[in-house]
Design a protein around this motif. Structure first.
Motif, PDB file in Angstrom:
ATOM      1  N   GLY A   1     -11.828   0.851   5.194  1.00  0.00           N
ATOM      2  CA  GLY A   1     -11.023   1.907   5.816  1.00  0.00           C
ATOM      3  C   GLY A   1     -11.870   2.704   6.792  1.00  0.00           C
ATOM      4  N   ASN A   3      -0.226  12.157  -1.645  1.00  0.00           N
ATOM      5  CA  ASN A   3      -1.140  11.023  -1.532  1.00  0.00           C
ATOM      6  C   ASN A   3      -2.594  11.515  -1.651  1.00  0.00           C
ATOM      7  OD1 ASN A   3      -2.631   8.781  -0.882  1.00  0.00           O
ATOM      8  ND2 ASN A   3      -1.551   8.325   1.018  1.00  0.00           N
ATOM      9  N   ASN A  30       2.713   2.530   2.501  1.00  0.00           N
ATOM     10  CA  ASN A  30       2.809   3.257   3.763  1.00  0.00           C
ATOM     11  C   ASN A  30       4.304   3.469   4.066  1.00  0.00           C
ATOM     12  OD1 ASN A  30       0.196   1.395   4.067  1.00  0.00           O
ATOM     13  ND2 ASN A  30      -0.128   3.253   5.220  1.00  0.00           N
ATOM     14  N   ARG A  39     -12.713   0.844  -1.400  1.00  0.00           N
ATOM     15  CA  ARG A  39     -14.008   1.506  -1.637  1.00  0.00           C
ATOM     16  C   ARG A  39     -15.180   0.607  -1.259  1.00  0.00           C
ATOM     17  NH1 ARG A  39     -12.618   6.422  -4.292  1.00  0.00           N
ATOM     18  NH2 ARG A  39     -14.683   7.143  -3.676  1.00  0.00           N
ATOM     19  N   CYS A  54      -4.270   1.159   6.032  1.00  0.00           N
ATOM     20  CA  CYS A  54      -4.225   0.658   4.654  1.00  0.00           C
ATOM     21  C   CYS A  54      -5.267  -0.429   4.441  1.00  0.00           C
ATOM     22  CB  CYS A  54      -2.847   0.117   4.303  1.00  0.00           C
ATOM     23  SG  CYS A  54      -2.424  -1.349   5.206  1.00  0.00           S
ATOM     24  N   VAL A  55      -5.685  -0.509   3.194  1.00  0.00           N
ATOM     25  CA  VAL A  55      -6.624  -1.550   2.770  1.00  0.00           C
ATOM     26  C   VAL A  55      -6.074  -2.146   1.485  1.00  0.00           C
ATOM     27  CG1 VAL A  55      -8.982  -1.987   1.919  1.00  0.00           C
ATOM     28  CG2 VAL A  55      -8.623  -0.467   3.880  1.00  0.00           C
ATOM     29  N   ALA A 100      -7.971  12.401   0.415  1.00  0.00           N
ATOM     30  CA  ALA A 100      -9.430  12.441   0.174  1.00  0.00           C
ATOM     31  C   ALA A 100     -10.143  11.545   1.197  1.00  0.00           C
ATOM     32  CB  ALA A 100      -9.741  11.978  -1.248  1.00  0.00           C
ATOM     33  N   GLY A 132      -5.371  10.141  -2.879  1.00  0.00           N
ATOM     34  CA  GLY A 132      -6.416   9.226  -2.415  1.00  0.00           C
ATOM     35  C   GLY A 132      -6.477   9.183  -0.899  1.00  0.00           C
ATOM     36  N   CYS A 168       0.810  -1.227   0.000  1.00  0.00           N
ATOM     37  CA  CYS A 168       0.000   0.000   0.000  1.00  0.00           C
ATOM     38  C   CYS A 168       0.840   1.273   0.000  1.00  0.00           C
ATOM     39  CB  CYS A 168      -0.931   0.011   1.205  1.00  0.00           C
ATOM     40  SG  CYS A 168      -2.186  -1.277   1.133  1.00  0.00           S
ATOM     41  N   VAL A 208      -0.492  12.173  10.018  1.00  0.00           N
ATOM     42  CA  VAL A 208       0.172  12.863   8.915  1.00  0.00           C
ATOM     43  C   VAL A 208      -0.012  12.038   7.647  1.00  0.00           C
ATOM     44  CG1 VAL A 208       1.895  14.077  10.323  1.00  0.00           C
ATOM     45  CG2 VAL A 208       2.450  11.832   9.391  1.00  0.00           C
ATOM     46  N   ALA A 209      -0.118  12.751   6.539  1.00  0.00           N
ATOM     47  CA  ALA A 209      -0.257  12.075   5.238  1.00  0.00           C
ATOM     48  C   ALA A 209       0.610  12.830   4.241  1.00  0.00           C
ATOM     49  CB  ALA A 209      -1.714  12.105   4.783  1.00  0.00           C
TER      50      ALA A 209
END
Ligand SMILES: CC(C)(COP(=O)(O)OP(=O)(O)OC[C@H]1O[C@@H](n2cnc3c(N)ncnc32)[C@H](O)[C@@H]1OP(=O)(O)O)[C@@H](O)C(=O)NCCC(=O)NCCS
Length: 151
Positions: free
Chosen positions: A86, A113, A24, A82, A75-76, A118, A115, A22, A108-109
């Protein structure tokens, strides 16, 4: 059917593989078995996995310092996105933090990123434009996620 439960060290290997897939951010210290074991020992009830037929398809690492909650490594699996997994992992982590008496949670992101950002926006995590994020390494740590590019 998707099932949810508290993460334990038995999930480490599958969770680690998922974090790599994913994208991360990982390093050789915090994300080693010893690092994650230390984390889960300190935060035994606030990190969760989602499983499908016994296979880990989603993870959220969550803990607190007695004042603020922090979410990391959400993470998924790409094949299961969708579907609200998550969303459910965040819900479970936030409920667990509330039970611990925690009033606010941060994360933090990476800006790039889209997606991920969002997703956090949809979860009600507001962007703090008034803060600079700062940190300082106390030991030498090596980034180990394959796609990491230092900017
Ligand atoms: C971010 C991530 C955990 C979301 O998991 P998910 O199970 O697909 O998320 P959900 O299905 O619960 O999505 C809930 C809502 O978030 C928003 N969302 C989720 N992914 C999105 C995306 N890629 N783009 C835009 N909005 C998104 C949507 O509003 C979605 O609701 P909808 O599907 O009804 O439109 C998953 O995409 C992932 O693992 N990404 C890679 C790792 C990552 O970026 N983690 C976050 C690190 S900061």
């Amino acid at each position: 059917m998707i099932e949810y439960r508290i993460m334990t060290m038995d999930d480490y290997s599958e969770a680690y593989d998922l974090w790599i897939i994913c994208g991360n951010g990982l390093n050789d210290k915090d994300d080693s078995p010893e690092g994650i074991e230390k984390y889960l020992k300190r935060n035994p009830s606030t990190s969760f996995v989602a499983t499908c037929d016994g296979k880990v398809v989603g993870v959220i690492l969550c803990g607190h310092d007695g004042r603020r909650g922090i979410i990391q490594h959400a993470c998924v699996s790409p094949d299961y996105r969708r579907l609200g997994i998550g969303n459910k992992l965040v819900e479970l982590a936030l409920e667990a933090l509330k039970k611990e008496g925690i009033n606010k949670v941060l994360l933090v992101a990476f800006k790039k990123n889209e997606g991920g950002n969002a997703f956090w926006e949809a979860q009600g995590f507001t962007l703090r434009e008034d803060l600079n994020y700062r940190n300082k390494a106390l030991t030498e740590m090596v980034r180990i996620d394959p796609d990491y590019v230092k900017e």
